[in-house]
Design an enzyme around this catalytic site. Structure first.
Site, PDB file in Angstrom:
ATOM      1  N   TYR A   1     -18.838  -2.591 -76.785  1.00  8.23           N
ATOM      2  CA  TYR A   1     -18.536  -3.543 -77.860  1.00  8.23           C
ATOM      3  C   TYR A   1     -17.382  -3.057 -78.726  1.00  8.23           C
ATOM      4  CZ  TYR A   1     -22.725  -6.121 -76.641  1.00  8.23           C
ATOM      5  OH  TYR A   1     -23.656  -6.863 -75.968  1.00  8.23           O
TER       6      TYR A   1
ATOM      7  N   THR B   1     -31.387 -12.004 -84.451  1.00  8.03           N
ATOM      8  CA  THR B   1     -31.190 -11.230 -83.230  1.00  8.03           C
ATOM      9  C   THR B   1     -32.403 -11.237 -82.311  1.00  8.03           C
ATOM     10  OG1 THR B   1     -31.955  -9.173 -84.257  1.00  8.03           O
ATOM     11  CG2 THR B   1     -29.603  -9.686 -84.443  1.00  8.03           C
ATOM     12  N   VAL B   2     -32.125 -11.005 -81.024  1.00  9.41           N
ATOM     13  CA  VAL B   2     -33.156 -10.730 -80.023  1.00  9.41           C
ATOM     14  C   VAL B   2     -32.952  -9.307 -79.534  1.00  9.41           C
ATOM     15  CG1 VAL B   2     -33.480 -13.118 -79.279  1.00  9.41           C
ATOM     16  CG2 VAL B   2     -31.679 -11.763 -78.210  1.00  9.41           C
TER      17      VAL B   2
ATOM     18  N   CYS C   1     -28.966 -10.983 -73.046  1.00 10.34           N
ATOM     19  CA  CYS C   1     -28.712  -9.917 -74.011  1.00 10.34           C
ATOM     20  C   CYS C   1     -29.156  -8.558 -73.491  1.00 10.34           C
ATOM     21  CB  CYS C   1     -29.447 -10.271 -75.303  1.00 10.34           C
ATOM     22  SG  CYS C   1     -29.727  -8.878 -76.387  1.00 10.34           S
TER      23      CYS C   1
ATOM     24  N   TRP D   1     -30.128 -18.286 -81.848  1.00  9.68           N
ATOM     25  CA  TRP D   1     -30.501 -18.528 -80.467  1.00  9.68           C
ATOM     26  C   TRP D   1     -31.400 -19.758 -80.420  1.00  9.68           C
ATOM     27  CZ3 TRP D   1     -28.837 -15.361 -76.447  1.00  9.68           C
ATOM     28  CH2 TRP D   1     -28.277 -14.131 -76.812  1.00  9.68           C
TER      29      TRP D   1
END
Length: 347
Positions: free
Chosen positions: A189, A125-126, A58, A91
């Site tokens: 993105y 999220t990370v 990521c 994840w």
């Protein structure tokens, strides 16, 4: 989720509305870990209390890994690394023995979010900072997180740590970092998840206008803010290092490759070859993440063999512009044991 709306998740999450553009969900857990820990929604800085969960694949998490390493925070903030792929839930710690994070005892990062917020409704999220004693997530605000590493954790920086967020440059840095985020970090993105030709065309123009801008800026100075590396360089680097392996083809950002830019390509190689940058990059995980997880963009989930990445180690000659990468500081030492990029996964 309706047919007209599809969720696209990598480190963050967002939505593509049919016929329109990609909108990133920018609502994060905005609590902070500060030196005083006394303000509203603040947690105290304490060595060993928090675990940074950051997937190498990521770009936003890679940012946190780089800053932690440059500042020498490894002894006081532990690092947990999920694998490169995830499902709709979360994840997962599939790289660890038994598929369980050895410190938190979790199989999924989702468990840390649910330990704090039952049925947390947004993307898991990370990067995320997790309170080890309770196993609960503290924050996933990636933009603030690395600034706090620089300012709030200063007493635990290694000797010779660089000043990545120098006070005298902040007024100039902030608009530069904002443009990098909106037009480049998030711009790729917007291209990749565009919901219409018009949305893609507009995103494409915005992205390459911004890349031309930083390319021009870097023709006469070694780094974005002058002679030394700052947070701004870290933020740009994590997109650049993914550009040719992923964004050029997978996200249709194909006016030209990064390796076909002038100053920008030399600048990216200069950073990659600087301790703290390239030694955090895992190209195998990066490609596996994007090409497998984004099945809507790549239905076959086939991961391409190329490109040849040996050119990341070629001479860049950026030192001819002068400057000192770490300012008055020094380079970080060897990568911490257990955090090395696997052999064959780098350039």
């Amino acid at each position: 989720m309706t047919e007209s709306r599809a969720k696209a998740e990598t480190s963050g999450s967002g939505y593509v509305t049919k016929g329109q553009g990609y909108d990133r969900d920018t609502t994060y857990i905005t609590e902070r870990i500060t030196s005083s820990g006394e303000g509203a929604n603040e947690w105290p800085v304490q060595p060993g209390r928090y675990r940074l969960i950051a997937a190498r694949a990521c770009p936003w998490a890679n940012r946190a890994i780089i800053v932690r390493r440059l500042l020498g925070l490894e002894p006081v903030i532990s690092l947990g690394m999920p694998g490169p792929t995830h499902d709709a839930r979360s994840w997962t710690f599939d790289l660890d023995p038994g598929g369980v994070d050895p410190v938190l005892g979790y199989e999924r990062l989702q468990q840390a979010y649910f330990a704090r917020f039952h049925d947390y409704p947004r993307g898991i999220t990370v990067p995320a900072m997790v309170d080890v004693p309770t196993g609960a997530v503290v924050t996933n605000d990636f933009a603030q997180m690395t600034l706090d590493f620089s300012t709030e954790w200063k007493q635990y920086h290694r000797e010779g740590a660089p000043d990545l967020f120098p006070e005298h440059l902040r007024g100039e840095m902030e608009p530069v970092m904002k443009r990098i985020y909106t037009e480049i970090n998030n711009g790729v993105y917007r291209c990749g998840f565009a919901g219409s030709q018009d949305a893609y065309d507009a995103a494409y123009e915005r992205l390459f206008t911004a890349l031309d801008w930083v390319d021009e800026r870097l023709r006469t100075q070694r780094y974005l803010m002058g002679d030394s590396i700052t947070e701004a360089d870290v933020r740009l680097f994590t997109t650049l290092v993914r550009f040719d392996p992923v964004y050029h083809g997978h996200f249709k950002c194909n006016r030209q490759k990064l390796s076909e830019f002038g100053a920008l390509w030399g600048y990216a190689r200069d950073l990659f070859q600087t301790p703290g940058f390239g030694d955090t990059v895992d190209f195998v995980q990066i490609k596996r993440h994007y090409y497998i997880v984004h099945a809507d963009v790549n239905p076959s989930q086939i991961v391409p063999q190329g490109p040849d990445l040996a050119n990341w180690l070629s001479e860049h000659h950026r030192e001819e512009l002068g400057g000192r990468p770490f300012g008055a500081g020094t380079a970080p030492g060897p990568v911490a044991a257990g955090e090395e990029v696997p052999l064959g996964h780098g350039a």
